[in-house]
Design a protein around this motif. Structure first.
Motif, PDB file in Angstrom:
ATOM      1  N   VAL B 251       0.845  -1.192   0.000  1.00 49.24           N
ATOM      2  CA  VAL B 251       0.000   0.000   0.000  1.00 49.24           C
ATOM      3  C   VAL B 251       0.883   1.246   0.000  1.00 49.24           C
ATOM      4  O   VAL B 251       0.643   2.207  -0.731  1.00 49.24           O
ATOM      5  CB  VAL B 251      -0.937  -0.007   1.221  1.00 49.24           C
ATOM      6  CG1 VAL B 251      -1.746   1.283   1.278  1.00 49.24           C
ATOM      7  CG2 VAL B 251      -1.860  -1.205   1.153  1.00 49.24           C
ATOM      8  N   TRP B 252       1.940   1.188   0.802  1.00 50.28           N
ATOM      9  CA  TRP B 252       2.855   2.335   0.831  1.00 50.28           C
ATOM     10  C   TRP B 252       3.494   2.572  -0.529  1.00 50.28           C
ATOM     11  O   TRP B 252       3.643   3.718  -0.954  1.00 50.28           O
ATOM     12  CB  TRP B 252       3.958   2.121   1.878  1.00 50.28           C
ATOM     13  CG  TRP B 252       3.514   2.527   3.246  1.00 50.28           C
ATOM     14  CD1 TRP B 252       3.291   1.714   4.317  1.00 50.28           C
ATOM     15  CD2 TRP B 252       3.240   3.858   3.694  1.00 50.28           C
ATOM     16  NE1 TRP B 252       2.885   2.441   5.401  1.00 50.28           N
ATOM     17  CE2 TRP B 252       2.842   3.767   5.044  1.00 50.28           C
ATOM     18  CE3 TRP B 252       3.280   5.108   3.102  1.00 50.28           C
ATOM     19  CZ2 TRP B 252       2.497   4.872   5.802  1.00 50.28           C
ATOM     20  CZ3 TRP B 252       2.933   6.221   3.850  1.00 50.28           C
ATOM     21  CH2 TRP B 252       2.551   6.095   5.189  1.00 50.28           C
ATOM     22  N   ILE B 253       3.853   1.483  -1.194  1.00 46.15           N
ATOM     23  CA  ILE B 253       4.429   1.626  -2.547  1.00 46.15           C
ATOM     24  C   ILE B 253       3.421   2.345  -3.442  1.00 46.15           C
ATOM     25  O   ILE B 253       3.751   3.287  -4.167  1.00 46.15           O
ATOM     26  CB  ILE B 253       4.770   0.245  -3.155  1.00 46.15           C
ATOM     27  CG1 ILE B 253       5.896  -0.432  -2.374  1.00 46.15           C
ATOM     28  CG2 ILE B 253       5.126   0.363  -4.640  1.00 46.15           C
ATOM     29  CD1 ILE B 253       7.260   0.150  -2.639  1.00 46.15           C
ATOM     30  N   GLY B 254       2.172   1.917  -3.358  1.00 48.87           N
ATOM     31  CA  GLY B 254       1.115   2.538  -4.170  1.00 48.87           C
ATOM     32  C   GLY B 254       0.964   4.011  -3.841  1.00 48.87           C
ATOM     33  O   GLY B 254       0.904   4.861  -4.736  1.00 48.87           O
ATOM     34  N   VAL B 255       0.926   4.329  -2.542  1.00 44.69           N
ATOM     35  CA  VAL B 255       0.790   5.730  -2.134  1.00 44.69           C
ATOM     36  C   VAL B 255       1.968   6.545  -2.667  1.00 44.69           C
ATOM     37  O   VAL B 255       1.795   7.645  -3.199  1.00 44.69           O
ATOM     38  CB  VAL B 255       0.710   5.830  -0.594  1.00 44.69           C
ATOM     39  CG1 VAL B 255       0.837   7.275  -0.141  1.00 44.69           C
ATOM     40  CG2 VAL B 255      -0.587   5.236  -0.101  1.00 44.69           C
ATOM     41  N   GLY B 256       3.165   5.945  -2.568  1.00 45.64           N
ATOM     42  CA  GLY B 256       4.353   6.633  -3.088  1.00 45.64           C
ATOM     43  C   GLY B 256       4.204   6.911  -4.574  1.00 45.64           C
ATOM     44  O   GLY B 256       4.498   8.024  -5.048  1.00 45.64           O
ATOM     45  N   ALA B 257       3.697   5.909  -5.317  1.00 41.06           N
ATOM     46  CA  ALA B 257       3.540   6.096  -6.765  1.00 41.06           C
ATOM     47  C   ALA B 257       2.546   7.213  -7.060  1.00 41.06           C
ATOM     48  O   ALA B 257       2.780   8.077  -7.913  1.00 41.06           O
ATOM     49  CB  ALA B 257       3.076   4.792  -7.404  1.00 41.06           C
ATOM     50  N   VAL B 258       1.441   7.229  -6.314  1.00 46.29           N
ATOM     51  CA  VAL B 258       0.425   8.267  -6.528  1.00 46.29           C
ATOM     52  C   VAL B 258       1.034   9.642  -6.273  1.00 46.29           C
ATOM     53  O   VAL B 258       0.899  10.573  -7.082  1.00 46.29           O
ATOM     54  CB  VAL B 258      -0.788   8.037  -5.602  1.00 46.29           C
ATOM     55  CG1 VAL B 258      -1.753   9.201  -5.701  1.00 46.29           C
ATOM     56  CG2 VAL B 258      -1.480   6.741  -5.947  1.00 46.29           C
ATOM     57  N   LEU B 259       1.733   9.751  -5.131  1.00 44.74           N
ATOM     58  CA  LEU B 259       2.325  11.057  -4.789  1.00 44.74           C
ATOM     59  C   LEU B 259       3.308  11.483  -5.868  1.00 44.74           C
ATOM     60  O   LEU B 259       3.318  12.638  -6.293  1.00 44.74           O
ATOM     61  CB  LEU B 259       3.023  10.985  -3.427  1.00 44.74           C
ATOM     62  CG  LEU B 259       2.084  10.878  -2.222  1.00 44.74           C
ATOM     63  CD1 LEU B 259       2.881  10.745  -0.939  1.00 44.74           C
ATOM     64  CD2 LEU B 259       1.188  12.111  -2.147  1.00 44.74           C
ATOM     65  N   LEU B 260       4.125  10.520  -6.306  1.00 45.51           N
ATOM     66  CA  LEU B 260       5.135  10.835  -7.321  1.00 45.51           C
ATOM     67  C   LEU B 260       4.466  11.343  -8.602  1.00 45.51           C
ATOM     68  O   LEU B 260       4.859  12.370  -9.163  1.00 45.51           O
ATOM     69  CB  LEU B 260       5.949   9.574  -7.617  1.00 45.51           C
ATOM     70  CG  LEU B 260       7.301   9.812  -8.294  1.00 45.51           C
ATOM     71  CD1 LEU B 260       8.229  10.533  -7.331  1.00 45.51           C
ATOM     72  CD2 LEU B 260       7.908   8.491  -8.736  1.00 45.51           C
ATOM     73  N   LEU B 261       3.407  10.638  -9.040  1.00 45.61           N
ATOM     74  CA  LEU B 261       2.712  11.034 -10.269  1.00 45.61           C
ATOM     75  C   LEU B 261       2.089  12.421 -10.120  1.00 45.61           C
ATOM     76  O   LEU B 261       2.182  13.261 -11.016  1.00 45.61           O
ATOM     77  CB  LEU B 261       1.633  10.012 -10.613  1.00 45.61           C
ATOM     78  CG  LEU B 261       2.149   8.732 -11.268  1.00 45.61           C
ATOM     79  CD1 LEU B 261       1.092   7.652 -11.201  1.00 45.61           C
ATOM     80  CD2 LEU B 261       2.546   9.011 -12.710  1.00 45.61           C
ATOM     81  N   GLU B 262       1.470  12.650  -8.976  1.00 50.33           N
ATOM     82  CA  GLU B 262       0.788  13.934  -8.806  1.00 50.33           C
ATOM     83  C   GLU B 262       1.786  15.072  -8.689  1.00 50.33           C
ATOM     84  O   GLU B 262       1.564  16.165  -9.223  1.00 50.33           O
ATOM     85  CB  GLU B 262      -0.143  13.872  -7.595  1.00 50.33           C
ATOM     86  CG  GLU B 262      -1.309  12.933  -7.876  1.00 50.33           C
ATOM     87  CD  GLU B 262      -2.428  13.053  -6.863  1.00 50.33           C
ATOM     88  OE1 GLU B 262      -2.270  13.786  -5.874  1.00 50.33           O
ATOM     89  OE2 GLU B 262      -3.460  12.397  -7.074  1.00 50.33           O
ATOM     90  N   ILE B 263       2.887  14.818  -7.976  1.00 48.11           N
ATOM     91  CA  ILE B 263       3.903  15.868  -7.872  1.00 48.11           C
ATOM     92  C   ILE B 263       4.476  16.152  -9.257  1.00 48.11           C
ATOM     93  O   ILE B 263       4.726  17.306  -9.618  1.00 48.11           O
ATOM     94  CB  ILE B 263       4.990  15.476  -6.853  1.00 48.11           C
ATOM     95  CG1 ILE B 263       4.386  15.519  -5.450  1.00 48.11           C
ATOM     96  CG2 ILE B 263       6.187  16.406  -6.936  1.00 48.11           C
ATOM     97  CD1 ILE B 263       5.218  14.872  -4.381  1.00 48.11           C
ATOM     98  N   THR B 264       4.644  15.080 -10.061  1.00 49.01           N
ATOM     99  CA  THR B 264       5.101  15.291 -11.445  1.00 49.01           C
ATOM    100  C   THR B 264       4.127  16.220 -12.170  1.00 49.01           C
ATOM    101  O   THR B 264       4.542  17.166 -12.843  1.00 49.01           O
ATOM    102  CB  THR B 264       5.149  13.944 -12.202  1.00 49.01           C
ATOM    103  OG1 THR B 264       5.848  13.006 -11.393  1.00 49.01           O
ATOM    104  CG2 THR B 264       5.833  14.091 -13.543  1.00 49.01           C
ATOM    105  N   GLY B 265       2.836  15.948 -12.012  1.00 49.15           N
ATOM    106  CA  GLY B 265       1.831  16.800 -12.656  1.00 49.15           C
ATOM    107  C   GLY B 265       1.946  18.242 -12.213  1.00 49.15           C
ATOM    108  O   GLY B 265       1.911  19.166 -13.029  1.00 49.15           O
ATOM    109  N   VAL B 266       2.125  18.451 -10.909  1.00 53.85           N
ATOM    110  CA  VAL B 266       2.244  19.811 -10.381  1.00 53.85           C
ATOM    111  C   VAL B 266       3.472  20.492 -10.964  1.00 53.85           C
ATOM    112  O   VAL B 266       3.404  21.637 -11.429  1.00 53.85           O
ATOM    113  CB  VAL B 266       2.314  19.787  -8.834  1.00 53.85           C
ATOM    114  CG1 VAL B 266       2.610  21.166  -8.299  1.00 53.85           C
ATOM    115  CG2 VAL B 266       1.018  19.254  -8.262  1.00 53.85           C
ATOM    116  N   VAL B 267       4.603  19.750 -10.963  1.00 53.77           N
ATOM    117  CA  VAL B 267       5.845  20.335 -11.479  1.00 53.77           C
ATOM    118  C   VAL B 267       5.681  20.709 -12.949  1.00 53.77           C
ATOM    119  O   VAL B 267       6.094  21.791 -13.383  1.00 53.77           O
ATOM    120  CB  VAL B 267       7.024  19.357 -11.277  1.00 53.77           C
ATOM    121  CG1 VAL B 267       8.256  19.844 -12.020  1.00 53.77           C
ATOM    122  CG2 VAL B 267       7.320  19.196  -9.797  1.00 53.77           C
TER     123      VAL B 267
END
Lengths: 534, 522
Positions: B251-267
């Motif tokens: 689950v943590w891996i998944g959360v990390g992936a979500v955060l990474l993708l969203e931060i990419t979008g923000v950047v």
């Protein structure tokens, strides 16, 4: 001593949590009402109805006392309440700062027209003005009195409101948001007039125009290239002849025409108020691209030598040969004048279409027969010439503050987003004149205000002048002596909240463990204590 | 099929999508511009199987080379009932063919002027104006005015056809529209393909001199990180539900992936717009989803409470759904800023602060509603009620600190930009209302009136003040209440959330197993 103070009923009332919750809820409800009022009516309406109302200010004062006493009764100082003290001190400081701003601050605007000096700072507070010329004085005197800044019409006809010279002024009615109601009244015998209401329209435009001989300014109306003129009956025939004769001027008086052939012999313009008398430049009429010309119940239109005349009247319309315009006559009223009354009409999101108007009675203190009642509004200066020979002029307007220096707009610049007409930035280049000698310039634009004396000038908006091309600039002008008090309070508040929550969780954890170890369990009524984290 | 001729001939190849164009005041890749225009015109970014770029390109060429092509014309959506009636649409018909609308353009303009004079906030007028704007946009595309491509010239050079050697330092960018080319070179372009080639050549040649942001934007549009984030959230949420409290690592891996993708979008959005991504509703929703998940992850780590993670993911999923499917309300397009919002440190700070405070409140709201539904369905032990209360209280604490700071920073911003700290502007007033609502809860809880059992429904209800401050000010108050009912999507959303919340509360108090529980102390 302190304990006895804290035990006082009034102190306990103001310090109570119950009052805190009630006051905050009351404030919330008022604010919700305020925002909905603003959306339904207008910003100024909501300000007057809610935010500036005694009720709202009263709740704020209650809140202040509540916060003050809540902090006082928890003195002397207890370490675990450090955050609490700081929060409440911060809130009090903010409220004091807000009060200082409200009382001593200035929040106005200044309208700058290119190459026109001004020092008048407009404050949105209604004021009644009177201008008059006392005996033996050349200069006109100005008198002003604040009007109530309310929403509802205000009336107090029984008591004099104020006085000017020997006159008592009665404020029969003051309507802050008013619309006009027109009615026609007969002119005194021997005076004549003509008022024509017209409707000009084509596929693009649709406009109502009113021409009137009652006011020399309203005898001619210009609409872009089109000029509309109101003329006496005989003008039609006279104009035909004048064109044939190649006269320069046509002078119409009491059914007679006078032709003046040379430009040099221009007679003095003769406008005697109500008579159908006018001097017409034939050249103007010939050269102007479109002149429409109403004479008696006739309409004439043309350009150069090419003229047409038609009979017209109420309900009739004529098709003009330009841009598909159709000119309809809606009303044709002779020997009457338009009487304006004002009625209260709250703005529905269209504040600019509302005016403020006051029904005023002026009564001489010693000669009660010398009295007059009339409407004064904010659309024009009202002249009342018949009061004991005094020349009185009245108006309702905004409060003005004269700045100790002049401002002049040298240039206004508006940038757009590339490839669009959306404005991207407004900039004003302003010249500041302290007196004859000193002159400095300033460049005011977004986030770059001008600071001068105690005032700060911000670029706020712009407007287009009547010519449709020149831009004027609106600066908002501000003086806020409470600013740093509010900032200090804000810092205290945020720091206090952080300290409060971190201290509380520290103390709560301690208590939680104590409670756990003493097997005392958790008492639900002391909820703040019982919800701790292990 | 006649209308596919151009595409089949390869006149408008897919590679055109990377060309820089000027639209709505900024440079962007043709792919994005075409999508935005088509979405504005027809509500969808594709039509009859044609991709946005192809259709846009064909429409742009269709009048210049009439006879050679007739691409399908879009239907224009008409949302307001009165507009539908005015345009003579049959019952339930919610769009009008472009050709039909074009014939009525003059009439519509005249009528809109009359309506505006009557009431500028009338939704009927606004909708009619929108239809007019759509017709005008299609016209502009058809005439070849809308597609603006760059040429780089030496200063004073008039003819773009002789850019023998552009001075690499001292050059000037000019934006020509497609319709300019046949005017400048009357006999040059006989075939649409030649013209497209000329534009493509110019675009590729000068792209590097104009901006790099449009390359980034093309990549952003192609990758669409938020769509992937949605997939990741769905998978992670499914994992966390299936595994319950085991295999938390995945689950943590998944959360990390979500955060990474969203931060990419923000950047990406920061790189494209060159400013903080805090200026429209779409971006605030994005922040709330991201912020809510970050808070949830932090609290989950700190408090060892895995429920935070699940609910953080659920909140994130809600915001992603809104960003993906509620484009009538949230415009994903990146737009240039109005003057007052430009280059402003205080703006970015206070909006971010307020928005992530909403994220914390939203997380608390999810917890509260989870509790309400759960306890209504199968009842709750007092200890559990206390546990949920703690979880929720943590979120409110974070929210209150951030919202108080945000409201104050908003005052600082207003003072800096306009010279007034506080002016009872609806947005600032409602942010204060939301703050005060939570203050009431905190004080009531401190006094003991709000027991752990009452805490949950009260918190859930208080979030409606945040909804009002966040959406209501824009979608209800700003449109003007005196207009006849709310017609815009945002108002429906607010009504929907409020209705759902009230339903849950009614279910909790009346229908569920918690009956009578309100009175008994845990």
């Amino acid at each position: 001593m302190w304990k006895r103070f804290c035990q006082l009923k009034i102190v306990r009332f103001f310090a109570s949590l119950k009052l805190a919750v009630c006051t905050i809820l009351a404030l919330v409800l008022l604010m919700v009402w305020g925002t909905f009022t603003e959306s339904y009516y207008s910003t100024e309406y909501a300000q007057r109805q809610v935010y500036l109302s005694p009720l709202f200010i009263g709740v704020e004062v209650f809140l202040f006392l509540n916060i003050l006493f809540a902090a006082l009764v928890r003195l002397p100082f207890k370490k675990r309440l450090t955050g609490f003290y700081i929060i409440h001190l911060g809130l009090l400081t903010i409220l004091i700062g807000a009060a200082v701003t409200a009382v001593y601050g200035i929040d106005g605007s200044i309208r700058l027209i290119p190459n026109d000096k001004t020092s008048a700072l407009i404050i949105k507070e209604p004021v009644f003005y009177a201008f008059y010329q006392p005996h033996g004085h050349l200069a006109s005197m100005e008198f002003s009195e604040k009007l109530p800044r309310t929403v509802k019409p205000y009336a107090n006809p029984s008591k004099p409101w104020t006085h000017i010279l020997d006159y008592d002024v009665y404020l029969e009615k003051f309507i802050p948001f008013a619309s006009p109601k027109f009615s026609w009244r007969d002119l005194p015998d021997g005076q004549s007039s003509l008022v024509v209401d017209l409707h000009l329209k084509n596929a693009m435009a649709d406009q109502n125009i009113s021409l009137s001989t009652l006011n020399p300014d309203q005898m001619t109306q210009k609409l872009g290239p089109l000029t509309l003129k109101l003329m006496p009956d005989v003008t039609v025939e006279c104009l035909k002849k004048a064109i044939v004769r190649n006269a320069a001027y046509l002078y119409v008086q009491e059914g007679e025409c006078l032709y003046i052939s040379s430009e040099d012999e221009q007679p003095h313009a003769h406008t005697t108020g109500l008579a159908h008398t006018q001097l017409i430049s034939v050249r103007d009429i010939q050269e102007a691209p479109h002149v429409v010309f109403l004479a008696g119940q006739k309409i004439g239109f043309g350009k150069g030598q090419d003229w047409q005349f038609q009979t017209t009247g109420p309900g009739l319309s004529a098709e003009l040969p330009w841009m598909g315009f159709e000119l309809g006559v809606e009303q044709w009223i002779e020997n009457k004048y338009r009487h304006t009354e004002w009625f209260g009409n709250p703005p529905r999101g269209n504040e600019s279409q509302r005016h403020s108007a006051a029904l005023v009675t002026l009564k001489h203190r010693y000669k009660p027969k010398d009295a007059q009642t009339f409407w004064v509004d904010d659309t024009q200066v009202k002249s009342v010439a018949t009061l004991s020979g005094f020349n009185f002029e009245f108006m309702v307007g905004n409060r003005l503050i004269t700045l100790p220096f002049d401002l002049e707009l040298a240039r206004f610049k508006m940038d757009t987003n590339p490839g669009t007409t959306d404005p991207a930035s407004y900039e004003s280049f302003v010249t500041i004149k302290d007196d004859e000698s000193a002159e400095t310039t300033a460049h005011i634009y977004m986030n770059h205000p001008l600071k001068k004396a105690k005032y700060t000038f911000y670029q706020a908006s712009y407007f287009v002048l009547d010519d449709g091309q020149t831009f004027g600039s609106v600066l908002s002008v501000n003086h806020d002596p409470g600013r740093w008090i509010k900032y200090a309070g804000s810092l205290l508040l945020v720091a206090g909240i952080v300290i409060h929550f971190s201290l509380r969780s520290f103390y709560k954890r301690k208590k939680f463990y104590e409670a756990e170890f003493s097997q005392g369990g958790l008492h639900p009524a002391r909820a703040g204590v019982s919800w701790s984290h292990g | 099929m006649a209308d596919r001729v151009l595409a089949e001939d390869g006149v408008c190849p897919a590679e055109l999508e990377s060309l820089p164009v000027l639209g709505q005041g900024r440079v962007k890749p043709l792919r994005v511009h075409a999508k935005e225009m088509l979405r504005f015109i027809s509500g969808s970014s594709r039509l009859k199987g044609l991709q946005a770029v192809q259709l846009y390109c064909e429409l742009s060429l269709s009048q210049l080379f009439s006879g050679e092509t007739s691409p399908p014309k879009p239907n224009l959506p008409v949302s307001h009932k009165k507009t539908q009636e005015y345009l003579g649409l049959k019952d339930g018909q919610k769009e009008i063919p472009f050709e039909e609308a074009r014939l009525k353009l003059q009439d519509m303009r005249a009528y809109a002027a009359v309506l505006e004079a009557r009431d500028g906030k009338d939704p009927f007028f606004k909708d009619l104006r929108q239809v007019i704007a759509r017709v005008e946009a299609v016209e502009s595309i058809l005439r070849g005015h809308d597609w603006k491509f760059p040429v780089v010239l030496n200063p004073d050079q008039i003819n773009p056809h002789e850019p023998a050697a552009v001075d690499p330092v001292n050059y000037e960018i000019r934006w020509l529209s497609v319709s300019d080319l046949p005017v400048i070179f009357p006999d040059e372009f006989e075939q649409p393909a030649e013209l497209v080639t000329a534009i493509a050549t110019a675009g590729q040649k000068y792209a590097h001199m104009i901006s790099n942001a449009h390359h980034v934007e093309l990549l952003y549009d192609k990758i669409s990180p938020f769509d992937w984030a949605m997939a990741a959230v769905l998978i992670t949420l499914a994992l966390s539900v299936i595994f319950k409290n085991r295999r938390v690592f995945w689950v943590w891996i998944g959360v990390g992936a979500v955060l990474l993708l969203e931060i990419t979008g923000v950047v990406f959005r920061v790189m494209i717009s060159g400013r903080g991504p805090v200026t429209n509703m779409y971006e605030t929703v994005m922040w709330v989803g991201l912020g809510g998940l970050v808070f949830a992850a932090a609290l989950a780590l700190f408090r060892k409470e895995w429920l935070y993670l699940k609910l953080g993911l659920a909140l994130n999923l809600c915001t992603l759904f809104m960003m993906r499917f509620a484009n009538g309300m949230l415009d994903p397009a990146i737009q240039p800023l109005v003057p007052v919002l430009r280059d402003n440190f205080w703006l970015s700070t206070h909006v971010t602060c307020v928005t992530i405070s909403y994220a914390a409140f939203a997380l608390g709201w999810m917890i509260a509603n989870f509790y309400l539904v759960k306890s209504a369905v199968r009842g709750m032990q007092p200890a559990e009620t206390r546990r949920f209360g703690m979880l929720c209280y943590d979120c409110i604490k974070i929210g209150v600190v951030l919202l108080a700071a945000g409201v104050i920073l908003g005052g600082v911003w207003a003072d800096y930009s306009w010279g007034r700290f506080w002016g009872w502007d609806p947005k600032e007033t409602w942010a204060l209302v939301a703050l005060l609502c939570y203050m009431v809860i905190l004080h009531g809880r401190y006094a003991g009136w709000i027991t752990p059992r009452r805490f949950m429904p009260v918190t859930a209800f208080a979030f409606l003040s945040v909804i009002m401050a966040w959406f209501g000010v824009n979608y209800i108050l700003a449109t003007g209440l005196h207009s006849y009912g709310f017609s815009e999507g945002g108002a429906f959303f607010i009504a929907g959330v409020t209705g759902l919340q009230l339903l849950i509360l009614v279910f909790y108090f009346v229908g569920g197993k918690s009956r009578g529980g309100f009175k008994t102390r845990p």
